[in-house]
Design a protein around this motif. Structure first.
Motif, PDB file in Angstrom:
ATOM      1  N   ARG A 172       0.848  -1.202   0.000  1.00 16.33           N
ATOM      2  CA  ARG A 172       0.000   0.000   0.000  1.00 16.33           C
ATOM      3  C   ARG A 172       0.878   1.245   0.000  1.00 16.33           C
ATOM      4  O   ARG A 172       1.855   1.333   0.763  1.00 16.33           O
ATOM      5  N   VAL A 173       0.525   2.185  -0.835  1.00 13.78           N
ATOM      6  CA  VAL A 173       1.215   3.475  -0.932  1.00 13.78           C
ATOM      7  C   VAL A 173       0.204   4.565  -0.594  1.00 13.78           C
ATOM      8  O   VAL A 173      -0.832   4.685  -1.263  1.00 13.78           O
ATOM      9  N   VAL A 174       0.491   5.316   0.450  1.00 12.79           N
ATOM     10  CA  VAL A 174      -0.377   6.419   0.876  1.00 12.79           C
ATOM     11  C   VAL A 174       0.369   7.724   0.636  1.00 12.79           C
ATOM     12  O   VAL A 174       1.455   7.932   1.183  1.00 12.79           O
ATOM     13  N   MET A 175      -0.197   8.573  -0.201  1.00 13.82           N
ATOM     14  CA  MET A 175       0.372   9.895  -0.462  1.00 13.82           C
ATOM     15  C   MET A 175      -0.390  10.918   0.376  1.00 13.82           C
ATOM     16  O   MET A 175      -1.571  11.170   0.134  1.00 13.82           O
ATOM     17  N   LYS A 176       0.295  11.477   1.358  1.00 10.94           N
ATOM     18  CA  LYS A 176      -0.342  12.436   2.258  1.00 10.94           C
ATOM     19  C   LYS A 176       0.734  13.285   2.932  1.00 10.94           C
ATOM     20  O   LYS A 176       1.864  12.806   3.105  1.00 10.94           O
ATOM     21  N   PRO A 177       0.386  14.507   3.298  1.00 14.75           N
ATOM     22  CA  PRO A 177      -0.810  15.236   2.878  1.00 14.75           C
ATOM     23  C   PRO A 177      -0.596  15.882   1.507  1.00 14.75           C
ATOM     24  O   PRO A 177       0.546  16.050   1.072  1.00 14.75           O
ATOM     25  N   LEU A 178      -1.666  16.221   0.839  1.00 13.90           N
ATOM     26  CA  LEU A 178      -1.567  16.947  -0.420  1.00 13.90           C
ATOM     27  C   LEU A 178      -1.361  18.424  -0.119  1.00 13.90           C
ATOM     28  O   LEU A 178      -2.093  19.019   0.679  1.00 13.90           O
ATOM     29  N   ILE A 179      -0.352  19.035  -0.744  1.00 10.39           N
ATOM     30  CA  ILE A 179       0.000  20.427  -0.481  1.00 10.39           C
ATOM     31  C   ILE A 179      -0.136  21.238  -1.758  1.00 10.39           C
ATOM     32  O   ILE A 179      -0.319  20.686  -2.850  1.00 10.39           O
ATOM     33  N   ARG A 180      -0.033  22.559  -1.640  1.00  7.61           N
ATOM     34  CA  ARG A 180      -0.268  23.450  -2.774  1.00  7.61           C
ATOM     35  C   ARG A 180       1.012  23.879  -3.465  1.00  7.61           C
ATOM     36  O   ARG A 180       0.970  24.672  -4.402  1.00  7.61           O
ATOM     37  N   SER A 181       2.134  23.388  -2.999  1.00  8.50           N
ATOM     38  CA  SER A 181       3.405  23.695  -3.653  1.00  8.50           C
ATOM     39  C   SER A 181       4.012  22.405  -4.158  1.00  8.50           C
ATOM     40  O   SER A 181       3.636  21.301  -3.724  1.00  8.50           O
ATOM     41  N   MET A 182       4.949  22.534  -5.059  1.00 12.82           N
ATOM     42  CA  MET A 182       5.592  21.338  -5.601  1.00 12.82           C
ATOM     43  C   MET A 182       6.361  20.617  -4.499  1.00 12.82           C
ATOM     44  O   MET A 182       6.933  21.265  -3.637  1.00 12.82           O
ATOM     45  N   PRO A 183       6.305  19.312  -4.488  1.00  8.33           N
ATOM     46  CA  PRO A 183       5.783  18.377  -5.510  1.00  8.33           C
ATOM     47  C   PRO A 183       4.318  17.983  -5.329  1.00  8.33           C
ATOM     48  O   PRO A 183       3.915  16.907  -5.782  1.00  8.33           O
ATOM     49  N   LEU A 184       3.522  18.814  -4.648  1.00  6.23           N
ATOM     50  CA  LEU A 184       2.087  18.615  -4.439  1.00  6.23           C
ATOM     51  C   LEU A 184       1.760  17.506  -3.446  1.00  6.23           C
ATOM     52  O   LEU A 184       0.636  17.415  -2.970  1.00  6.23           O
ATOM     53  N   VAL A 185       2.713  16.634  -3.172  1.00  6.04           N
ATOM     54  CA  VAL A 185       2.524  15.561  -2.196  1.00  6.04           C
ATOM     55  C   VAL A 185       3.556  15.746  -1.088  1.00  6.04           C
ATOM     56  O   VAL A 185       4.764  15.821  -1.357  1.00  6.04           O
ATOM     57  N   GLY A 186       3.089  15.824   0.157  1.00  4.51           N
ATOM     58  CA  GLY A 186       3.992  16.079   1.276  1.00  4.51           C
ATOM     59  C   GLY A 186       4.869  14.910   1.641  1.00  4.51           C
ATOM     60  O   GLY A 186       5.981  15.097   2.122  1.00  4.51           O
ATOM     61  N   GLY A 187       4.386  13.708   1.439  1.00  2.42           N
ATOM     62  CA  GLY A 187       5.180  12.543   1.797  1.00  2.42           C
ATOM     63  C   GLY A 187       4.510  11.249   1.367  1.00  2.42           C
ATOM     64  O   GLY A 187       3.367  11.231   0.886  1.00  2.42           O
ATOM     65  N   LEU A 212       7.213   2.463   6.104  1.00  2.00           N
ATOM     66  CA  LEU A 212       8.373   3.162   5.572  1.00  2.00           C
ATOM     67  C   LEU A 212       7.899   4.538   5.126  1.00  2.00           C
ATOM     68  O   LEU A 212       7.194   4.668   4.125  1.00  2.00           O
ATOM     69  N   ALA A 213       8.246   5.571   5.913  1.00  2.00           N
ATOM     70  CA  ALA A 213       7.792   6.932   5.646  1.00  2.00           C
ATOM     71  C   ALA A 213       8.883   7.713   4.931  1.00  2.00           C
ATOM     72  O   ALA A 213      10.055   7.687   5.333  1.00  2.00           O
ATOM     73  N   ILE A 214       8.502   8.404   3.866  1.00  2.00           N
ATOM     74  CA  ILE A 214       9.436   9.198   3.068  1.00  2.00           C
ATOM     75  C   ILE A 214       8.877  10.610   2.961  1.00  2.00           C
ATOM     76  O   ILE A 214       7.790  10.822   2.397  1.00  2.00           O
ATOM     77  N   ALA A 215       9.588  11.576   3.529  1.00  2.00           N
ATOM     78  CA  ALA A 215       9.172  12.975   3.446  1.00  2.00           C
ATOM     79  C   ALA A 215       9.583  13.554   2.104  1.00  2.00           C
ATOM     80  O   ALA A 215      10.714  13.351   1.655  1.00  2.00           O
TER      81      ALA A 215
END
Length: 861
Positions: free
Chosen positions: A261-276, A325-328
Motif C-alpha cells: 500500500r502506498v499512501v500519499m499524504k498530505p496533499l500540499i499546494r506547492s511542488m511536488p504537491l505531495v507532502g510525503g 516506511l515513511a518518506i518525506a
C-alpha cells in the motif's frame, strides 16, 4: 513479423507482442498454446531460443575474482576430503553402517527438495522477465492481479519505468540493508546463540520488481490523501553474500510477493504537491530464497525455516503494519504527520475453540490425536495460544488485542493458523482461516465458526469485536466496567500513542566521547525500541509507537536511553498517563521533558496522545456485505437446525449490545406470554422431565457496556423456601446466566432446602453434580463439595462452561443431588435431580435466579 529495437543500453531485441507468439523467457519451463501459423511460429521460436541462450550465457557468467576462485577450489577439496575421511573413520572406528546411510538419505532428500524449489524459482524468474501479455498466454499460476480482480487496473507502464531505474536502486538497497536489516538480523541470530552475522556483498541483479496491477481508492478516502495498492512480485537474480560465525554463505533467487500500500499524504499546494509517502505491506508477504555456499546444507525444510523466519520478521519490522516506511517529500510537512502512528481502532480477538481437527500424532494403533495450538497474525503482529495436548476438539479461550491503523482496515486480514505441536520435530499444519478486518468494522462484532482451509476437515470458533477510539475522558468509566465484567486481566481500556522526536545534550558520567544512543519505552510489560544513532549526543529518532493500556489512571510510560557502545544507561524519564486525561483532547505535541541520570540540559522531545476504547455499534444486517467465510457451527446432535446456525452467525441476535428498544419490547411481550406459573413464594416450578428457564419480567440493563460484559444479577429470589417441592424431595436454588461476549455459561449452586429425612440416625451428606446434555461427558462434569450431616446445605459454588451460542441452543443442564451415605448399603445415592433446557435469549443479560423442585431419579438414555 517486424522486430523493433529495445531503447535500453543492453541493445537487446525483443519480439513485438502478439497473441500467437511464444513467451521468450518462459520457453524452457512452460508449454505454450499452439500457434495458428506453423511457419511463422517456428521462425519466432528459433529466434526466441537463440536470444534466450544468448541472454542466459551473458547473465549466468558471474564476475568471478581470484578470491572466489581460490575459495571454490578449497571448498571442493574440503568436500572430497570430508567424504573420504568419513568412510575411513567408519571402518577405522568400527561404527554402525547407519553413519553412512543417514548422510546419504539426508543428501537425497535435500536434492529432491532443491529440484522442486529450483523449478518454481526458474518459472517465477522467467515470468518476471516476460511482458504482461506473454505471462497471460503462458497460463502460469502467477497471473497479474487485474486478471482476478475487476477493480484492479493494468499498469505495464510502471514496469517499464521500474526496468529503466532499477540499475540505480542497488546503492539505496545496500544502504537500507546495511544500516537497518543487518543489525536487526544479527541481534535476532545472537538471541538464538548464533553470532557474527554481517553482509559482505549485496547485488540486486538485473531483474526488476514487477507490478501485477494497481488499485486506487476513490471512496471513503480523505480528500487530503491518495491511497493505492500495488500487487508486487519480485523474483530476482540477486547475489548476496554474508558471514555467520566466520562461515561464508549466500542467498540466490530471492523472491517476494505481496500487496504493497502506498499512501500519499498530505496533499500540499506547492511542488511536488505531495507532502510525503507511506509505504507498507498490509500482511506478511510470501518470501522464498535459495541458500548457497557453505550453508548449502541448510537449504531443506526445517533447517532453512529459521533464517527465513528471521528475514520475514525483519521485513515486517520495517514495512509490514503497524510498521511503515515513511518518506518525506516536502519540508512543509512535520515529521509527526507522516511518522506518528494514527490508530483507527482496536480489535479484540477471542479464539474460543476448534472442532474435528485432523489427527497427526502417530499412536500405537495408528493415528492418535493432535496437540493443537493456534497462531493469530494481524500484519506483522503474531499471537499464540496455549497448547492443548491429545485433543482434536480443543477449547483455548484465548484473548488478544491489536491496534489497527488508519487506512489499514481496507484489505487487511486476520489470519488464523492451526498447528500440531511436535517437540523435537517440525510442527504439523492443521489448517488456516482468514477474516477481513473491513467486515468486522462494519458489523461491530463477528461471532462465527470458520471452516479451515488446506485441511481435510476442521472448524474454528472465533469472536472478534471492534472498538473505536474516543478522546472523551468520561468514556473511561464504562471501559473499566466492561473489562472488569469480562474477567480477563489482559484486556485494555485505552490506547496511548508515543512519538519520540529527538533528545538533546546526552552525557555520560565517565566518558567524554559521544554515545551511540538508542531509546527503550515501555508501558507495563510491552516494550518498544528505537534505532541506534552512531556517535551523536543529540540524536533524532522520529519514531512512533502504540501501546495498549489496562488503566491509564494507574499506568506509567517509562523511557530509558542507553549507550550501545558501553551498555550504560544515560537517561531516563517517567510520565504518568493519567495526566493526559486533563489535557485538551488528551494529547500533548512536541513537548520537551527533562531527563534524569543525565546532564542538567538533557531533554527529550516527544508527543503523546491518549484514546479510550469504545464499543462501536454495529450497522444493520442489510447494510453489511456478505463475508466469504464458513458460518456453520458443529452440531452437537443431528437435530441441529438452520435456526441454530442463523443464531450463531447473526451478530444482532447474539449480541446484547446490539439489541434495540424494539427488540426488548418484542422480547418482553414474548416472555410475558410464556411466563410459567408462579407460586406464592415467587419461585418457578419444574416439570418431571424437562423444563425451559423463563426469567422474571425483563429488566433494563445498567448500560450498553454492562450488557456487553458479564451478566449482573439485579433481582434475587427469596433466600428461603417454605415447601419441599411437588415431589417432597427438596428444592435447590440456582443462578444461571450466559455471557455472549465471553461465550461462558455460568451456573451458581446456592443452597438446597428441605431434603427429606426418613431415618433420623442416617442424616444425608449431600453434594451436587452437573452435566451438560447430550453426551454427559467427563469434560462437562462439575461437582460441589460434600456437606456432612445436613438437610439444608449451603454451597454458593460457581461453575463455568465454555460454550458457543449455537451449542447452547441444543444443550440441557442436568443437576443431580446425591449423598455419600447409603451407597455401600445398597441404597441409591441420588436424592433428586432436574433437567433444564437452556435458552440464550432468556439467560443472557441479568440471568435467572430461582428455586427449582427436585424430581425423582430419571434413567439415562
Amino acid at each position: 513479423m517486424s522486430l523493433e529495437e529495445n531503447p535500453d543500453l543492453t541493445g537487446e531485441v525483443e519480439l513485438e507482442p502478439e497473441p500467437s507468439i511464444l513467451v521468450t523467457p518462459l520457453a524452457p519451463y512452460i508449454t505454450p498454446p499452439p500457434p495458428p501459423i506453423k511457419e511463422e511460429s517456428d521462425e519466432n521460436m528459433a529466434a526466441a531460443s537463440k536470444e534466450l541462450a544468448t541472454n542466459s550465457d551473458v547473465k549466468d557468467k558471474p564476475a568471478t575474482t581470484s578470491e572466489d576462485g581460490i575459495f571454490s577450489i578449497m571448498y571442493t577439496i574440503c568436500k572430497k576430503v570430508a567424504i573420504v575421511g568419513s568412510i575411513y573413520l567408519v571402518g577405522r572406528m568400527g561404527w554402525s553402517v547407519a553413519w553412512l546411510i543417514a548422510p546419504v538419505i539426508f543428501s537425497v532428500a535435500r536434492d529432491q527438495f532443491r529440484k522442486t524449489t529450483e523449478h518454481k524459482r526458474n518459472i517465477a524468474k522467467a515470468s518476471a522477465l516476460a511482458n504482461e501479455k506473454d505471462v497471460i498466454l503462458a497460463r502460469i499460476d502467477e497471473l497479474p492481479a487485474w486478471v482476478y480482480f475487476p477493480d484492479v487496473e493494468r499498469c505495464e507502464w510502471v514496469n517499464k519505468i521500474l526496468k529503466q531505474v532499477w540499475p540505480n536502486a542497488n546503492h539505496y538497497a545496500r544502504t537500507l540493508v546495511k544500516e537497518t536489516i543487518e543489525p536487526n538480523v544479527a541481534a535476532a541470530l545472537a538471541y538464538r546463540k548464533i553470532n557474527g552475522f554481517r553482509f559482505d556483498r549485496i547485488i540486486l541483479g538485473t531483474i526488476p520488481p514487477r507490478i501485477g496491477g494497481v488499485k486506487v481508492y476513490d471512496k471513503n478516502v480523505d480528500r487530503n490523501e491518495i491511497i493505492m495498492d500495488l500487487d508486487l512480485f519480485y523474483a530476482s537474480d540477486c547475489d548476496i553474500n554474508f558471514y555467520i560465525s566466520g562461515v561464508k554463505g549466500g542467498i540466490k533467487d530471492f523472491q517476494i510477493h505481496g500487496w504493497v500500500r502506498v499512501v500519499m499524504k498530505p496533499l500540499i499546494r506547492s511542488m511536488p504537491l505531495v507532502g510525503g509517502l507511506q509505504i507498507f505491506f498490509l500482511n506478511n508477504p510470501n518470501i522464498d530464497f535459495n541458500l548457497v555456499g557453505a550453508l548449502d546444507f541448510m537449504d531443506m525444510p526445517g533447517l532453512s525455516d529459521l533464517l527465513r523466519r528471521i528475514i520475514v520478521e525483519q521485513i515486517g519490522a520495517v514495512m509490514v503494519l503497524p510498521n511503515k516506511l515513511a518518506i518525506a517529500m516536502s519540508d512543509e510537512v512535520p515529521a509527526t504527520t507522516l511518522k506518528m502512528p494514527q490508530p483507527e481502532g482496536v480489535l479484540r480477538i477471542h479464539v474460543v475453540e476448534a472442532k474435528n481437527l485432523m489427527k497427526k500424532d502417530i499412536g500405537v494403533l495408528g493415528k492418535g490425536k493432535s496437540d493443537p495450538y493456534a497462531l493469530i497474525n494481524v500484519g506483522a503482529q503474531e499471537f499464540k495460544t496455549q497448547i492443548i495436548e491429545n485433543n482434536v476438539n480443543p477449547k483455548w479461550d484465548y484473548w488478544c488485542e491489536t491496534a489497527v491503523l488508519v487506512n489499514a482496515t481496507l484489505k487487511q486480514e486476520i489470519c488464523f493458523r492451526i498447528w500440531d505441536s511436535d517437540q523435537g520435530n517440525e510442527d504439523d499444519f492443521l489448517g488456516r482461516a482468514t477474516v477481513e478486518v473491513a467486515n468486522i468494522v462494519k458489523r461491530g462484532v463477528l461471532d462465527t465458526w470458520l471452516t479451515l482451509e488446506d485441511a481435510k476437515h476442521g472448524l474454528l470458533h472465533i469472536r472478534v469485536q471492534w472498538y473505536s477510539l474516543t478522546s472523551d475522558p468520561a468514556d473511561l468509566k464504562l471501559a473499566l466496567q466492561e473489562t472488569q465484567l469480562l474477567r480477563v486481566t489482559s484486556m485494555s481500556t485505552a490506547l496511548v500513542t508515543v512519538f519520540i522526536d529527538s533528545a538533546k545534550n546526552l552525557k555520560q558520567a565517565r566518558s567524554n566521547s559521544r554515545p551511540d544512543p538508542y531509546l527503550v519505552c515501555s508501558v507495563g510489560k510491552h516494550k518498544e525500541q528505537t534505532a541506534m544513532i552512531m556517535r551523536d549526543d543529540s540524536p533524532v529518532w522520529e519514531q512512533g509507537f502504540t501501546f495498549l493500556v489496562a488503566n491509564p489512571e494507574n499506568d506509567t510510560l517509562q523511557i530509558k536511553i542507553f549507550d550501545q557502545k558501553t551498555g550504560s544507561e544515560i537517561g531516563q524519564f517517567a510520565y504518568i498517563l493519567g495526566a493526559l486525561l486533563t489535557k485538551k483532547n488528551m494529547e500533548i505535541e512536541s513537548q520537551p521533558f527533562q531527563l534524569q541520570k543525565s546532564g542538567p540540559e538533557s531533554k527529550i522531545i516527544m508527543s503523546l496522545a491518549l484514546r479510550i476504547l469504545k464499543y462501536a455499534n454495529p450497522v444493520e444486517e442489510n447494510d453489511v456485505n456478505e463475508i466469504g467465510i464458513g458460518t456453520t457451527p458443529p452440531a452437537a446432535t443431528p437435530a441441529a437446525t438452520n435456526t441454530n446456525i442463523t443464531r450463531s452467525s447473526s451478530v444482532k441476535s447474539t449480541t446484547p449490545e446490539s439489541i434495540s428498544n424494539k427488540d426488548l419490547q418484542s422480547q418482553a411481550s414474548r416472555t410475558s406470554m410464556d411466563t410459567p406459573i408462579i407460586e406464592e413464594d415467587n419461585t418457578l416450578k419444574v416439570s418431571s422431565t424437562s423444563s425451559s428457564i423463563s426469567p422474571s419480567p425483563p429488566r433494563t440493563p445498567y448500560s450498553a457496556a454492562l450488557a456487553a460484559g458479564e451478566a449482573v444479577l439485579t433481582h434475587r429470589m427469596p433466600d428461603t423456601t417454605s415447601t419441599a417441592g411437588e415431589y417432597g424431595l427438596g428444592r435447590i436454588q440456582l443462578s444461571i446466566r450466559y455471557s455472549v461476549q465471553r461465550q461462558r455459561l455460568v451456573v451458581t449452586i446456592h443452597k438446597i432446602m428441605h431434603i427429606p429425612l426418613d431415618d433420623p440416625s442416617n442424616i444425608p451428606d449431600p453434594y451436587v453434580k452437573l452435566y451438560l446434555l447430550p453426551g454427559r461427558s467427563k469434560e462437562s462434569k462439575r461437582k460441589t463439595s460434600v456437606v456432612k450431616d445436613n438437610c439444608n446445605p449451603v454451597y454458593d459454588a460457581t461453575f463455568e462452561y465454555l460454550i458457543s451460542t449455537a451449542e447452547l441452543m441444543q444443550t440441557e443442564l442436568e443437576v443431580t443431588v446425591c449423598t455419600q451415605k447409603g451407597f455401600l448399603k445398597g441404597g441409591s445415592p441420588i436424592i433428586g435431580m432436574l433437567k433444564l433446557s437452556l435458552n440464550e435469549a432468556e439467560i443472557s443479560g441479568n440471568g435467572v435466579n430461582s428455586w427449582f423442585d427436585l424430581v425423582p431419579e430419571m434413567k439415562h438414555d
